[in-house]
Design an enzyme around this catalytic site. Structure first.
Site, PDB file in Angstrom:
ATOM      1  N   ARG A  48       0.875  -1.208   0.013  1.00  0.00           N
ATOM      2  CA  ARG A  48       0.105   0.187   0.081  1.00  0.00           C
ATOM      3  C   ARG A  48       0.870   1.217   0.001  1.00  0.00           C
ATOM      4  NH1 ARG A  48      -2.418   2.807   4.158  1.00  0.00           N
ATOM      5  NH2 ARG A  48      -1.889   1.186   5.733  1.00  0.00           N
ATOM      6  N   TYR A 102     -13.963  12.332 -20.181  1.00  0.00           N
ATOM      7  CA  TYR A 102     -13.982  10.853 -20.004  1.00  0.00           C
ATOM      8  C   TYR A 102     -15.316  11.033 -19.093  1.00  0.00           C
ATOM      9  CZ  TYR A 102     -14.077   6.383 -17.808  1.00  0.00           C
ATOM     10  OH  TYR A 102     -14.484   4.949 -17.088  1.00  0.00           O
ATOM     11  N   ASP A 174      -5.346  14.270 -18.422  1.00  0.00           N
ATOM     12  CA  ASP A 174      -5.309  12.876 -18.742  1.00  0.00           C
ATOM     13  C   ASP A 174      -5.024  12.639 -20.129  1.00  0.00           C
ATOM     14  OD1 ASP A 174      -6.508  10.375 -19.412  1.00  0.00           O
ATOM     15  OD2 ASP A 174      -8.324  10.805 -18.659  1.00  0.00           O
ATOM     16  N   LYS A 199      -5.309   0.931 -20.883  1.00  0.00           N
ATOM     17  CA  LYS A 199      -5.477   1.077 -22.196  1.00  0.00           C
ATOM     18  C   LYS A 199      -4.055   0.745 -22.875  1.00  0.00           C
ATOM     19  CE  LYS A 199      -9.671   2.500 -20.968  1.00  0.00           C
ATOM     20  NZ  LYS A 199      -9.542   2.875 -19.538  1.00  0.00           N
TER      21      LYS A 199
END
Length: 388
Positions: A48, A102, A174, A199
């Site tokens: 983490r 998006y 982005d 992606k």
């Protein structure tokens, strides 16, 4: 005199490799442990905290590809985006968001920010003046997306970055649709670069991940939120992503070439309406895209007016109507029912997203085969629509 700057394929293949010091294997070893010693060690490792061996190695590769000082890898693109936003925003702050973006990011803004007392504004367009118009005295962040999902609008990266610096704001982008192969926003002055690594970085439709790349100072800020929100990635997925990135430059080049050819074909198809692709000279921001992108990317959108698109999708044989994008296989979606379904019809209309808009992610197949598939599906739908 030789340059020390390595080529893209070299960076993709070698930068940030995790060395196999025991057996000298060419592939990065995979360390699956979630429990590491804390006494007599230089680094106290914990998944983490984004500092396991595989996480650290991959983040070096990601930072190098985005020309950043540092990077963090997350469990999804939205984990990266939401963590980065919350790292730089607090109650009483304001953020300016690009109108064309998006749907998942839009949904996060409209459903979550107000809960934390954070104000937001969407621009009317995507020009620099549209961003400047929305800045308030409490604005802290400017957020852009270019090329945008799904209409491939192009934002002046350097212009918005300069505006942010002039106003003392943090600029975020982005960069998913372009990938670091086609666009490096940090070179234009952007502070924080975000990706859905699901992606183009993953590229095989089998990985879910996200990336934040920035200066070490900004990454340190994101890190403080990231360790609380817990969006870390499993070691096996980290290892798979590092492997996939080795071929990213080759894949993205092939996909970009296919998209250019496909866009040019679609423009000449009488059954197709508007085609959205920055590589077309008719695109309103073609020259701007050319000035800030190395390639125009593997994504395009086109309209199929007066056609039953669900029926069209059913008759495709090679091209797959599935969610997500940027895999080696070509895929299509209908944004109004998938990527932008959480937006209201009014907000979709404001962006220009029509019910007949098809988003097309080009894969690495021969483009002639893809064109043939489109033509046979369109012909089939038309034949079924002819009255008896």
């Amino acid at each position: 005199m030789k340059s020390n700057k390595k080529g893209l394929n070299t960076l993709c293949t070698h930068e940030g490799d995790l060395k196999d010091t025991k057996f000298k294997g060419v592939v990065s070893p995979l360390y699956m442990s979630t429990a590491y010693a804390f006494d007599d060690v230089d680094i106290k490792r914990y998944p983490r905290y984004f500092n396991t061996p595989n996480q650290e190695a991959l983040c070096k590769k990601l930072a190098a590809l985005e020309h950043a000082e540092a990077a963090l890898i997350f469990g999804s693109g939205m984990a990266a985006i939401s963590t980065a936003l919350m790292a730089f925003l607090q109650a009483g702050d304001h953020i300016v968001l690009q109108q064309t973006m998006y749907g998942g990011t839009y949904h996060f803004a409209v459903t979550q920010l107000n809960k934390y007392g954070i104000e937001y504004s969407f621009t009317d367009g995507w020009q620099v003046e549209d961003f400047e118009k929305e800045i308030k005295s409490n604005t802290k962040v400017i957020y852009m997306e270019t090329p945008s999902n799904p209409l491939l609008t192009i934002t002046d990266i350097a212009g918005v970055a300069q505006l942010a610096k002039k106003k003392g704001l943090v600029s975020m982008i982005d960069n998913t649709f372009a990938s670091p192969i086609n666009q490096n926003p940090i070179d234009f002055g952007v502070d924080v670069v975000l990706h859905s690594a699901t992606k183009y970085m993953g590229g095989h439709s089998d990985i879910c991940a996200g990336v934040v790349a920035a200066s070490q100072e900004h990454i340190d800020t994101v890190f403080q939120s990231a360790i609380c929100f817990g969006g870390s990635l499993s070691e096996y997925t980290v290892w798979l992503l590092e492997r996939s990135i080795k071929t990213m430059a080759i894949r993205v080049k092939a996909q970009s070439d296919n998209a250019q050819k496909m866009a040019e074909y679609l423009v000449g198809n009488e059954d197709v309406g508007q085609v959205y692709y920055p590589g077309l000279k008719t695109h309103p921001d073609h020259d701007l895209a050319k000035s800030q992108m190395k390639g125009f990317g593997g994504m395009l959108s086109f309209e199929l007016p007066n056609m039953d698109i669900s029926l069209f999708f059913k008759h495709l044989k090679l091209i797959k109507p599935v969610m997500s994008l940027a895999g080696v296989e070509s895929t299509v979606i209908l944004p109004v029912t998938t990527s932008h379904a959480l937006m209201s019809p009014e907000d979709r209309e404001k962006q220009g997203i029509k019910d007949c808009l098809v988003r097309f992610s080009l894969g690495i197949e021969e483009v002639e085969d893809l064109i043939e598939d489109l033509e046979q599906a369109i012909a089939k739908v038309k034949s079924l629509s002819v009255p008896a």
